[in-house]
Structures are given as structure tokens and as C-alpha cells.
Motif scaffolding. Structure first.
Motif, mmCIF file in Angstrom:
data_model
loop_
_atom_site.group_PDB
_atom_site.id
_atom_site.type_symbol
_atom_site.label_atom_id
_atom_site.label_comp_id
_atom_site.label_asym_id
_atom_site.label_seq_id
_atom_site.Cartn_x
_atom_site.Cartn_y
_atom_site.Cartn_z
ATOM 1 N N LYS A 70 0.827 -1.216 0.000
ATOM 2 C CA LYS A 70 0.000 0.000 0.000
ATOM 3 C C LYS A 70 0.863 1.270 0.000
ATOM 4 O O LYS A 70 0.611 2.230 0.742
ATOM 5 N N LEU A 71 1.872 1.223 -0.859
ATOM 6 C CA LEU A 71 2.765 2.355 -1.091
ATOM 7 C C LEU A 71 2.620 2.809 -2.536
ATOM 8 O O LEU A 71 2.084 2.067 -3.372
ATOM 9 N N PRO A 72 3.087 4.010 -2.894
ATOM 10 C CA PRO A 72 3.093 4.405 -4.301
ATOM 11 C C PRO A 72 3.872 3.377 -5.129
ATOM 12 O O PRO A 72 4.846 2.781 -4.622
ATOM 13 N N PRO A 73 3.495 3.141 -6.380
ATOM 14 C CA PRO A 73 4.106 2.059 -7.162
ATOM 15 C C PRO A 73 5.612 2.187 -7.374
ATOM 16 O O PRO A 73 6.288 1.181 -7.600
ATOM 17 N N THR A 74 6.157 3.396 -7.292
ATOM 18 C CA THR A 74 7.596 3.569 -7.498
ATOM 19 C C THR A 74 8.394 3.588 -6.190
ATOM 20 O O THR A 74 9.613 3.791 -6.208
ATOM 21 N N TYR A 75 7.738 3.363 -5.066
ATOM 22 C CA TYR A 75 8.397 3.522 -3.766
ATOM 23 C C TYR A 75 9.618 2.603 -3.621
ATOM 24 O O TYR A 75 10.725 3.057 -3.302
ATOM 25 N N LEU A 76 9.423 1.306 -3.833
ATOM 26 C CA LEU A 76 10.529 0.372 -3.633
ATOM 27 C C LEU A 76 11.619 0.545 -4.689
ATOM 28 O O LEU A 76 12.803 0.363 -4.394
ATOM 29 N N TRP A 77 11.230 0.916 -5.893
ATOM 30 C CA TRP A 77 12.232 1.176 -6.934
ATOM 31 C C TRP A 77 13.159 2.310 -6.508
ATOM 32 O O TRP A 77 14.368 2.257 -6.779
ATOM 33 N N ASN A 78 12.620 3.289 -5.829
ATOM 34 C CA ASN A 78 13.459 4.403 -5.362
ATOM 35 C C ASN A 78 14.476 3.948 -4.314
ATOM 36 O O ASN A 78 15.480 4.641 -4.085
ATOM 37 N N LEU A 79 14.239 2.810 -3.698
ATOM 38 C CA LEU A 79 15.197 2.255 -2.742
ATOM 39 C C LEU A 79 16.230 1.357 -3.417
ATOM 40 O O LEU A 79 17.117 0.817 -2.751
#
Length: 370
Positions: A174-183
Motif C-alpha cells: 500500500k505504497l506508491p508504485p515507485t516507492y521500492l524502486w526508489n530504494l
């Protein structure tokens, strides 16, 4: 010289077993359903189905990844060359400094790991992201003409396949779709690991001593692992009912599982599933060497492995790690700690079931499954 074309002997797939075994029933992710310039468009039913699968099983298949059968087979051919076309002298010269630095980059020889006193029969040639900037130092001469092609394959795994999976998992949390990519997208902090692996059949005596286990049950250390499916029936997953089941070969598909890093940042919601490699149950496959192509995707080196506060899913589990987060390591620190310790004679405590528990960095315990 690097970039020059080279005729690589073609690797031929071993025969696929026609026998039925107790196979794990895994969900399949159709990667073509994830669209948009930033792969931000993911159907809700995909988020639900794959989210449930990763929380329950930790393993899935993925298809329609955008790579052709020929491209995949070429990587297996290069893997074959990395072992059969490189001298033992060069393998030693380009040996990975596993114990010294906690980095798998280079060749891992047979016998580095031990299980029940028996040394393993697995060779690796592994490449962290930094390897492509130090070509002459990392690659033996036989592989230098192929570096551009290997790097391009790595880049595709990271920028497209891994990124799509992170979009799905971001929405699961339940995060924005690009959240983990930014990590995971900081070029200066990338340390994904690409690996060619060759499993040599051990002697019957060695197989008997380890009860047929060729790679001890473990969780992966990283965020997301990509395995290109191959025909030898040998990989087993410990399913939720505590039964080891085989992973069925699906031509040209990826077998995807989550590792420790994803488990920690999701507050334990996403499962880092235990898996192992055993002697093939089909006698006709036993004599064959098992060749593997893997991509172990990581978060940025400095990413702190603590539950994501912004995720209501991660926050809802109530789980904490590393002394309530006070000793949370970075992704790089955790990787190095586990790489150095794995398969060695560290201080381990025997627990229920005959498994072994070992304390790692930050006081977190990992279990080696026998």
C-alpha cells in the motif's frame, strides 16, 4: 577485447523429466500486464494474487518477461563457457574474496562450503554491479569478449524485470508504485549480484552422507531473486504446510523468490522462503551437471533494513527485528555478514528438527535447515 563478438559453444538443455513428483503449486505473474513509463500500472487482481502468493509461499513463476528463448539459452551457453572454457589457473586467479570481504564477485571453487563435514560440489562465477567497471580485474580473458553482452543482460534484469516486481510489491504494501524502486535505483549504490552456477554431481558416498542435500536449506540474503528455469528437478521449497516440494521446470520462465531484505522492510509480511537443492529424484537426471543463471537483486547499499513506516501493511504486522530496530543493518552490511558466514564452521546452535541456528549482525538469528 571487450565488446568483440565471440562464437560461444551452444549449451544444450538436459532432457526434461517425464515423471511426476510432489511439485509446489506456485502462482504465475504475467509481467506483460505491468505497464506505463515507470511500470506504475498494475491490475488490482495481480496485486492481490501475487501479494497473497508472496506472503504465503514466497515463490512464484514469471512469464512474458521480454526475453527470447534464444537470449536465455545464450546466457546458459556463456555459463557453460565460464566453467568449461576457463582454466583452473584462471579460476584461481579470479577467485572471489568471500571470507575476506563478504563479496561473491569472482569464482567460488568447489569445497568452499561444508554440510555434515562434506564439501560442496558447486562452482560459481558471480558479478556484483561494480564488476563491469573493472573488467580486466574481474573477468578472465576467455570471457572478456562477452562482457558487453553479459552487462546488457544484467541491465535488463534490473531495469525491467526487477523494477516491475517492485511495482507490484509496492502496491502490495500500500505504497506508491515507485516507492521500492526508489530504494533500489541509485546507480552509485547498486550491488545486485549476477551469477552463473554449476552443480557437479557428488559421489554416491557424499550424497549418502548429506541425505542427498547438495545446498543446505536457507533463505536468500537479498531483496528479490530471479532464477532462469532449467530442466533438472532439484530445487525444493519448504511450503507453508512444512513439506519440501520440488519446483517444476517451466521453459523460458523465471522462478522468483524473496529474500531477507524484503522480509525485513515489509515488517515480516512478505515471506523469505526457505529452499534447498537436492539430488534429482529422477534417476535419469542424476548424472547431469546442473547449470544455473541467477540474478540476485538488491536494495541500495545504504538502505536500512527496518519496516517501512509509511506502509500500513508493514506497520500492521507488529513484528520488529534487530533489537526493535536499534541495530538495523544496511542492506550491504546484512549481505556481507551472511556471505562470510554461510557454509562455514561458525558457532551454531542445534534446534528442533536438527536444524542449526546462527546469530548474525544486529543480533538477528538465521536458521540453516538440514
Amino acid at each position: 577485447m571487450p565488446g568483440k563478438t565471440l562464437e560461444v559453444p551452444r549449451w544444450e538443455y538436459p532432457p526434461t523429466s517425464d515423471k511426476e513428483f510432489d511439485y509446489a503449486r506456485l502462482q504465475t505473474l504475467d509481467l506483460s500486464q505491468i505497464t506505463g513509463d515507470a511500470y506504475e500500472n498494475v491490475p488490482e487482481d495481480v496485486v492481490k494474487t501475487i501479494g497473497d502468493a508472496f506472503a504465503r509461499d514466497g515463490f512464484i513463476y514469471a512469464t512474458n518477461h521480454g526475453l527470447s528463448s534464444e537470449q536465455i539459452q545464450k546466457q546458459f551457453s556463456i555459463a557453460q563457457l565460464a566453467f568449461d572454457g576457463v582454466s583452473e589457473e584462471d579460476k584461481q586467479k579470479y577467485r572471489a574474496k568471500i571470507l575476506e570481504t563478504g563479496d561473491f564477485t569472482g569464482y567460488k571453487p568447489r569445497g568452499h562450503w561444508k554440510l555434515k563435514g562434506v564439501r560442496d560440489q558447486i562452482e560459481h562465477f558471480s558479478l556484483q554491479s561494480h564488476a563491469f567497471k573493472k573488467r580486466e580485474e574481474i573477468f578472465p580473458p576467455a570471457l572478456l569478449p562477452l562482457v558487453d553482452e553479459i552487462e546488457e543482460f544484467n541491465r535488463y534484469n534490473h531495469d525491467h524485470i526487477f523494477r516491475k516486481i517492485l511495482s507490484v510489491l509496492s502496491l502490495v504494501l500500500k505504497l506508491p508504485p515507485t516507492y521500492l524502486w526508489n530504494l533500489a535505483s541509485n546507480e552509485e549504490e547498486r550491488f545486485d549480484l549476477f551469477r552463473y552456477a554449476l552443480y557437479h554431481p557428488p559421489s554416491p558416498d557424499e550424497d549418502a552422507k548429506t541425505d542427498g542435500v547438495r545446498l543446505q536449506g536457507h533463505t536468500d540474503f537479498n531483496a528479490v531473486s530471479l532464477l532462469y528455469s532449467q530442466p533438472i528437478v532439484s530445487l525444493q521449497v519448504l511450503m507453508p504446510d512444512n513439506v519440501w516440494r520440488y519446483v517444476r521446470h517451466v521453459p523460458d520462465a523465471l522462478v522468483i523468490n524473496l529474500g531477507d531484505a524484503m522480509h525485513f522492510i515489509s515488517g515480516g509480511y512478505l515471506k523469505q522462503t526457505i529452499h534447498r537443492v537436492v539430488s534429482p529424484p529422477d534417476p535419469e537426471q542424476v548424472p547431469y551437471r546442473r547449470l544455473g543463471v541467477f540474478y540476485f537483486a538488491q536494495f541500495n547499499r545504504s538502505t536500512r533494513l527496518a519496516p517501512i513506516a509509511e506502509s500500513p501493511v508493514a506497520s500492521s504486522t507488529g513484528k520488529t527485528f534487530f533489537d526493535d530496530g536499534r541495530k538495523s543493518p544496511t542492506a550491504w552490511e546484512w549481505e556481507c555478514s551472511r556471505v562470510k558466514a554461510y557454509g562455514q564452521d561458525g558457532q551454531k546452535k542445534v534446534i528442533d528438527g536438527g536444524h542449526e541456528e546462527e546469530e548474525m549482525i544486529g543480533g538477528e538469528k538465521v536458521v540453516h535447515y538440514n
